[in-house]
Design a protein around this motif. Structure first.
Motif, PDB file in Angstrom:
ATOM      1  N   UNK A   1      52.595  20.639  29.285  1.00 26.94           N
ATOM      2  CA  UNK A   1      53.131  20.889  30.508  1.00 26.94           C
ATOM      3  C   UNK A   1      52.519  18.516  30.800  1.00 26.94           C
ATOM      4  N   UNK A   2      51.908  19.158  30.693  1.00 22.40           N
ATOM      5  CA  UNK A   2      50.440  18.179  31.164  1.00 22.40           C
ATOM      6  C   UNK A   2      51.466  16.786  30.299  1.00 22.40           C
ATOM      7  N   UNK A   3      50.938  16.712  29.337  1.00 23.63           N
ATOM      8  CA  UNK A   3      50.950  15.990  28.763  1.00 23.63           C
ATOM      9  C   UNK A   3      52.576  15.005  28.538  1.00 23.63           C
ATOM     10  N   UNK A   4      53.413  16.029  28.248  1.00 23.86           N
ATOM     11  CA  UNK A   4      54.893  15.357  28.872  1.00 23.86           C
ATOM     12  C   UNK A   4      54.670  15.003  29.853  1.00 23.86           C
ATOM     13  N   UNK A   5      54.442  16.145  30.723  1.00 28.04           N
ATOM     14  CA  UNK A   5      54.892  14.445  32.378  1.00 28.04           C
ATOM     15  C   UNK A   5      53.765  13.710  32.828  1.00 28.04           C
ATOM     16  N   UNK A   6      52.713  13.937  32.534  1.00 25.12           N
ATOM     17  CA  UNK A   6      51.517  12.870  32.392  1.00 25.12           C
ATOM     18  C   UNK A   6      50.656  11.945  31.526  1.00 25.12           C
ATOM     19  N   UNK A   7      51.573  12.522  29.607  1.00 21.79           N
ATOM     20  CA  UNK A   7      50.779  12.032  29.030  1.00 21.79           C
ATOM     21  C   UNK A   7      51.281  10.101  29.093  1.00 21.79           C
ATOM     22  N   UNK A   8      52.292   9.413  29.301  1.00 23.01           N
ATOM     23  CA  UNK A   8      52.071   8.332  29.183  1.00 23.01           C
ATOM     24  C   UNK A   8      51.424   7.471  30.376  1.00 23.01           C
ATOM     25  N   UNK A   9      51.288   7.895  30.972  1.00 21.28           N
ATOM     26  CA  UNK A   9      49.514   7.385  31.638  1.00 21.28           C
ATOM     27  C   UNK A   9      48.220   7.628  31.862  1.00 21.28           C
ATOM     28  N   UNK A  10      48.000   8.960  31.705  1.00 11.76           N
ATOM     29  CA  UNK A  10      46.822   9.818  31.702  1.00 11.76           C
ATOM     30  C   UNK A  10      46.174   9.753  29.844  1.00 11.76           C
ATOM     31  N   UNK A  11      44.321   9.264  30.423  1.00 13.19           N
ATOM     32  CA  UNK A  11      44.868   9.369  29.431  1.00 13.19           C
ATOM     33  C   UNK A  11      43.961  11.526  28.589  1.00 13.19           C
ATOM     34  N   UNK A  12      43.982  10.959  27.234  1.00 14.90           N
ATOM     35  CA  UNK A  12      43.912  12.568  26.741  1.00 14.90           C
ATOM     36  C   UNK A  12      42.744  13.764  27.531  1.00 14.90           C
ATOM     37  N   UNK A  13      41.512  12.097  27.867  1.00 11.16           N
ATOM     38  CA  UNK A  13      40.294  12.893  28.122  1.00 11.16           C
ATOM     39  C   UNK A  13      40.830  14.016  29.942  1.00 11.16           C
ATOM     40  N   UNK A  14      41.001  12.666  30.532  1.00  7.49           N
ATOM     41  CA  UNK A  14      41.841  13.414  31.497  1.00  7.49           C
ATOM     42  C   UNK A  14      42.606  14.461  32.179  1.00  7.49           C
ATOM     43  N   UNK A  15      43.622  14.546  30.636  1.00  3.37           N
ATOM     44  CA  UNK A  15      44.301  15.393  30.621  1.00  3.37           C
ATOM     45  C   UNK A  15      43.577  16.974  30.600  1.00  3.37           C
ATOM     46  N   UNK A  16      43.160  16.523  29.814  1.00  2.00           N
ATOM     47  CA  UNK A  16      41.765  17.464  29.204  1.00  2.00           C
ATOM     48  C   UNK A  16      40.890  18.342  30.972  1.00  2.00           C
ATOM     49  N   UNK A  17      40.540  17.231  31.298  1.00  2.00           N
ATOM     50  CA  UNK A  17      39.782  17.669  32.277  1.00  2.00           C
ATOM     51  C   UNK A  17      40.512  18.319  33.498  1.00  2.00           C
ATOM     52  N   UNK A  18      42.043  18.226  34.060  1.00  2.00           N
ATOM     53  CA  UNK A  18      42.590  18.023  34.819  1.00  2.00           C
ATOM     54  C   UNK A  18      42.340  19.766  34.669  1.00  2.00           C
ATOM     55  N   UNK A  19      43.145  20.206  32.875  1.00  2.00           N
ATOM     56  CA  UNK A  19      43.441  21.813  32.578  1.00  2.00           C
ATOM     57  C   UNK A  19      42.389  22.160  32.982  1.00  2.00           C
ATOM     58  N   UNK A  20      41.246  21.731  33.078  1.00  2.00           N
ATOM     59  CA  UNK A  20      39.647  22.459  33.584  1.00  2.00           C
ATOM     60  C   UNK A  20      39.589  22.786  34.917  1.00  2.00           C
ATOM     61  N   UNK A  21      39.891  21.585  35.367  1.00  2.00           N
ATOM     62  CA  UNK A  21      39.198  22.235  37.075  1.00  2.00           C
ATOM     63  C   UNK A  21      40.555  22.196  38.283  1.00  2.00           C
ATOM     64  N   UNK A  22      42.199  22.402  37.981  1.00  2.00           N
ATOM     65  CA  UNK A  22      43.294  21.529  38.227  1.00  2.00           C
ATOM     66  C   UNK A  22      43.260  23.584  38.616  1.00  2.00           C
ATOM     67  N   UNK A  23      44.214  23.937  39.165  1.00  2.00           N
ATOM     68  CA  UNK A  23      44.654  25.073  39.989  1.00  2.00           C
ATOM     69  C   UNK A  23      46.675  25.140  39.677  1.00  2.00           C
ATOM     70  N   UNK A  24      46.764  25.393  38.770  1.00  2.00           N
ATOM     71  CA  UNK A  24      47.895  25.943  39.100  1.00  2.00           C
ATOM     72  C   UNK A  24      49.041  26.440  39.759  1.00  2.00           C
ATOM     73  N   UNK A  25      50.283  26.167  40.109  1.00  2.00           N
ATOM     74  CA  UNK A  25      50.266  26.802  41.318  1.00  2.00           C
ATOM     75  C   UNK A  25      51.975  26.735  41.677  1.00  2.00           C
ATOM     76  N   UNK A  26      52.654  28.029  41.859  1.00  2.00           N
ATOM     77  CA  UNK A  26      54.284  27.486  41.561  1.00  2.00           C
ATOM     78  C   UNK A  26      54.653  28.083  43.131  1.00  2.00           C
ATOM     79  N   UNK A  27      55.734  27.732  43.209  1.00  2.00           N
ATOM     80  CA  UNK A  27      56.376  27.722  44.716  1.00  2.00           C
ATOM     81  C   UNK A  27      57.661  27.776  44.764  1.00  2.00           C
ATOM     82  N   UNK A  28      57.943  28.591  46.061  1.00  2.00           N
ATOM     83  CA  UNK A  28      60.012  29.113  45.861  1.00  2.00           C
ATOM     84  C   UNK A  28      60.871  27.882  46.114  1.00  2.00           C
ATOM     85  N   UNK A  29      61.979  28.282  46.205  1.00  2.00           N
ATOM     86  CA  UNK A  29      63.096  26.961  47.060  1.00  2.00           C
ATOM     87  C   UNK A  29      62.369  27.042  48.755  1.00  2.00           C
TER      88      UNK A  29
END
Length: 209
Positions: free
Chosen positions: A5-33
């Motif tokens: 999902x990250x690669x699909x939405x942000x892979x066109x501008x963020x490099x591969x190493x940074x995407x890997x860091x985001x996966x490690x330190x980012x907190x994935x959250x969901x919200x309802x309408x």
């Protein structure tokens, strides 16, 4: 799945190493309408990257009336929250889920570090600032120079683009709050647009023709 999902939405501008860091330190959250993601006065320790859904960014006056500033789509971030993070101030906006949405929250310290040492992140942030600045100028122009019926028509068109459908599920009161006017005014203008065969009205639903 998160990586894809990250690669699909942000892979066109963020490099591969940074995407890997985001996966490690980012907190994935969901919200309802209609969930509040960021509220006015809230201390900001994370910034949001929108993965799916839509978010509307609102300002509030002293009487509690809200004004829509801009919408966020998947692959974007809220630069007004970035500004608050960099200045270590509390949020000056309210971010509300326009529909069910998922985000990855990035700690402030990582955001600042990447801005200095990662070119792809710096480019993403600067381009985001430019896009949001242009949208805020557009909002100011709408308020200053456009009549309410023109603002309403533009609002409805933007909604169809956000949701990918000509049918919008929305209450008249919600539109009035977004455009900082009364429900009576919105109902009257919607009826006028229907008479002009630009829209079709039904209960809590508008079809843009």
């Amino acid at each position: 799945m998160d990586k894809l999902i990250l690669q699909e939405k942000y892979g066109h501008i963020l490099d591969e190493n940074l995407l890997g860091e985001i996966l490690q330190i980012g907190r994935f959250k969901t919200y309802k309408k209609n969930d509040i993601i960021i509220d006015i006065g809230q201390p900001l320790k994370f910034i949001p990257l929108l993965i799916s859904g839509n978010i509307k960014i609102l300002r509030e006056d002293n009487e509690g009336n809200e004004l829509l500033i801009y919408f966020l789509e998947a692959g974007e971030t809220c630069t007004m929250s970035l500004t608050c993070c960099m200045g270590t101030t509390k949020s000056k906006i309210r971010a509300v889920a326009e529909k069910d949405s998922s985000l990855v929250m990035i700690p402030v310290q990582n955001m600042l570090q990447w801005f200095h040492n990662n070119r792809s992140w710096r480019t993403f942030i600067l381009e985001s600032y430019q896009e949001r600045f242009d949208e805020m100028l557009d909002t100011i122009d709408n308020i200053a120079f456009m009549k309410m019926d023109e603002r309403l028509n533009k609002y409805l068109v933007e909604k169809t683009k956000l949701h990918g459908s000509k049918t919008i599920n929305v209450k008249h009161q919600d539109i009035a709050e977004d455009l900082h006017t009364s429900r009576v005014v919105i109902s009257r203008l919607l009826k006028q647009l229907e008479n002009e065969e630009k829209i079709k009205l039904s209960r809590n639903k508008i079809v843009v023709l």
